[in-house]
Design a protein around this motif. Structure first.
Motif, PDB file in Angstrom:
ATOM      1  N   LEU A  51      -5.756   5.499  -6.113  1.00 21.81           N
ATOM      2  CA  LEU A  51      -4.941   5.149  -7.273  1.00 21.81           C
ATOM      3  C   LEU A  51      -3.502   5.625  -7.117  1.00 21.81           C
ATOM      4  CD1 LEU A  51      -7.359   5.823 -10.277  1.00 21.81           C
ATOM      5  CD2 LEU A  51      -6.531   3.607  -9.453  1.00 21.81           C
ATOM      6  N   TYR A  52      -3.311   6.745  -6.425  1.00 28.12           N
ATOM      7  CA  TYR A  52      -1.947   7.226  -6.209  1.00 28.12           C
ATOM      8  C   TYR A  52      -1.137   6.201  -5.418  1.00 28.12           C
ATOM      9  CZ  TYR A  52       1.960   9.999  -4.480  1.00 28.12           C
ATOM     10  OH  TYR A  52       3.217  10.438  -4.167  1.00 28.12           O
ATOM     11  N   ASP A  53      -1.731   5.661  -4.355  1.00 23.74           N
ATOM     12  CA  ASP A  53      -1.043   4.658  -3.540  1.00 23.74           C
ATOM     13  C   ASP A  53      -0.663   3.452  -4.385  1.00 23.74           C
ATOM     14  OD1 ASP A  53      -1.796   6.439  -1.582  1.00 23.74           O
ATOM     15  OD2 ASP A  53      -3.434   5.202  -0.831  1.00 23.74           O
ATOM     16  N   HIS A  54      -1.602   3.001  -5.218  1.00 21.82           N
ATOM     17  CA  HIS A  54      -1.338   1.823  -6.047  1.00 21.82           C
ATOM     18  C   HIS A  54      -0.263   2.116  -7.101  1.00 21.82           C
ATOM     19  CE1 HIS A  54      -4.760   0.381  -3.941  1.00 21.82           C
ATOM     20  NE2 HIS A  54      -5.671   0.981  -4.688  1.00 21.82           N
ATOM     21  N   ALA A  55      -0.263   3.338  -7.624  1.00 23.47           N
ATOM     22  CA  ALA A  55       0.749   3.694  -8.625  1.00 23.47           C
ATOM     23  C   ALA A  55       2.147   3.694  -8.016  1.00 23.47           C
ATOM     24  CB  ALA A  55       0.435   5.061  -9.230  1.00 23.47           C
ATOM     25  N   ILE A  56       2.273   4.170  -6.774  1.00 26.40           N
ATOM     26  CA  ILE A  56       3.565   4.135  -6.089  1.00 26.40           C
ATOM     27  C   ILE A  56       3.996   2.684  -5.881  1.00 26.40           C
ATOM     28  CG2 ILE A  56       4.802   4.737  -3.978  1.00 26.40           C
ATOM     29  CD1 ILE A  56       4.127   7.097  -5.803  1.00 26.40           C
ATOM     30  N   PHE A  57       3.060   1.847  -5.469  1.00 21.11           N
ATOM     31  CA  PHE A  57       3.344   0.416  -5.287  1.00 21.11           C
ATOM     32  C   PHE A  57       3.853  -0.197  -6.588  1.00 21.11           C
ATOM     33  CE2 PHE A  57       2.130  -3.993  -5.718  1.00 21.11           C
ATOM     34  CZ  PHE A  57       2.477  -4.566  -4.508  1.00 21.11           C
ATOM     35  N   VAL A  58       3.147   0.049  -7.671  1.00 20.78           N
ATOM     36  CA  VAL A  58       3.496  -0.530  -8.971  1.00 20.78           C
ATOM     37  C   VAL A  58       4.869  -0.043  -9.431  1.00 20.78           C
ATOM     38  CG1 VAL A  58       2.914  -0.438 -11.431  1.00 20.78           C
ATOM     39  CG2 VAL A  58       1.149  -0.968  -9.746  1.00 20.78           C
ATOM     40  N   THR A  59       5.129   1.244  -9.281  1.00 25.94           N
ATOM     41  CA  THR A  59       6.381   1.807  -9.788  1.00 25.94           C
ATOM     42  C   THR A  59       7.583   1.229  -9.059  1.00 25.94           C
ATOM     43  OG1 THR A  59       5.170   3.849 -10.246  1.00 25.94           O
ATOM     44  CG2 THR A  59       7.556   3.947 -10.365  1.00 25.94           C
TER      45      THR A  59
END
Length: 357
Positions: A267-275
């Motif tokens: 989820l951390y990786d995806h949150a960085i992508f989204v941000t």
């Protein structure tokens, strides 16, 4: 003689010890000696290895200017290294940040907050608290501040008339300015009808939607928005600015669904992508607003609105997750649908929280 030498040695030793424990204000300590003035850790270099503070503490008036310049140019150096990659190589930026290469770039959240502030500042600077008013004459780029009253638009109309007079005096064509004046006059009439609650024989009823969602809070918010669209849009803008960060937790699970079977991405990786992705979208909005003001054709702006997001998503997906072309393409198509779902969820929450209080 030996007694004098011993006494001198004791004096020097005592003096050095005193300077180590309590140096003069602003003096640097020798590397490898003394304690960090912030956390008390023994220094072994130019900076404290525990908290990162410099071993040399400035306490002069000139140090204030040094700190300001360092802060500005340190951030500026990072931002000009981050923004080009965010635009042209978003996948590389995301992958490198997730992998731990972070000192070179501005953090995703900092970029996001910066672009949020810049977007709403641009909206305000262009004259609107709220929305863009499209007129039959095609002057869709005028941003009209309903909450600010008619005075703001009347000032724009007065300026447009003066500009037209100058064009006439110079013998230059006035067709485009005539269109602007007609659009502003139409905007003023619409604003007056809105402020009057839509009353009058020639008034046009304005409403968000008459649909019923079954969600009591949301339906109540829509009902209030239909009664006073101008106030509703103003409150929605204020809420969007305050709660824009919610787009990150709303969107992250949607991206995670694209990689359910790839356990190495969390989820951390995806949150960085989204941000980073959201930060780019806001930069795009800012650029397109400015493009509309300087006279870029609306056709090009509409084309950019529909073309740039999927292209950027594709490039970011492919680079951040090391995907092949086909794998990135189908995920881009699904992500576009997910993006609309996340946006609708965000707007629904704004309607609930922004219009029911």
């Amino acid at each position: 003689m030996s007694g004098d030498i011993a006494a001198a040695g004791d004096f020097i030793t005592g003096a050095l010890a005193a300077r180590t424990v309590e140096p003069h204000a602003g003096e640097s300590r020798e590397h490898g000696h003394g304690l960090c003035l912030n956390c008390g850790t023994r220094l072994i270099g130019a900076h404290c290895h525990a908290c990162g503070q410099s071993g040399h503490v400035h306490r002069t008036i000139g140090a204030i200017g040094h700190e300001i310049a360092h802060g500005v140019f340190h951030f500026e150096g990072k931002i000009w290294r981050t923004l080009p990659m965010l635009v042209w190589r978003p996948g590389d930026l995301t992958r490198r940040y997730v992998a731990g290469e972070r000192a070179r770039f501005v953090s995703p959240l900092a970029v996001f907050l910066f672009t949020v502030f810049l977007m709403f500042a641009t909206i305000s600077a262009l004259g609107g608290d709220i929305a863009e008013l499209a007129t039959p004459e095609g002057v869709s780029r005028h941003i009209v501040g309903i909450a600010g009253g008619v005075e703001k638009v009347e000032k724009q109309l007065d300026l447009a008339r003066k500009t037209r007079a100058k064009l006439v005096a110079a013998g230059k064509p006035t067709e485009k300015m005539d269109q602007d004046i007609a659009g502003l006059q139409t905007a003023i009439a619409a604003l007056k009808r809105t402020q009057a609650g839509g009353t009058g024989g020639d008034s046009v009823e304005t409403s968000f939607t008459n649909a019923k969602t079954g969600w009591a809070s949301l339906d109540h918010g829509l009902e209030k928005a239909n009664k006073n669209p101008g106030l509703a849009l103003y409150k929605l803008q204020s809420s969007a600015y305050k709660y824009s960060w919610r787009l990150i937790p709303i969107s992250t699970p949607f991206v995670a669904l694209l990689f359910l079977w790839r356990r190495r991405f969390g989820l951390y990786d995806h949150a960085i992508f989204v941000t980073y992705s959201l930060a780019f979208m806001m930069l795009m909005v800012i650029t397109l607003m400015i493009a509309g003001v300087i006279g870029i054709g609306s056709g090009w702006i509409v084309l950019a609105v529909f073309a740039l997001p999927p292209i950027h998503m594709f490039r970011q997906l492919r680079g951040a997750y090391s995907l092949r072309t086909f794998s990135a393409l189908w995920r881009t198509a699904v992500l576009l649908v997910f993006a609309w779902a996340a946006l609708l969820t965000f707007v629904s929450l704004l309607l609930v929280h922004g219009l029911t209080d």
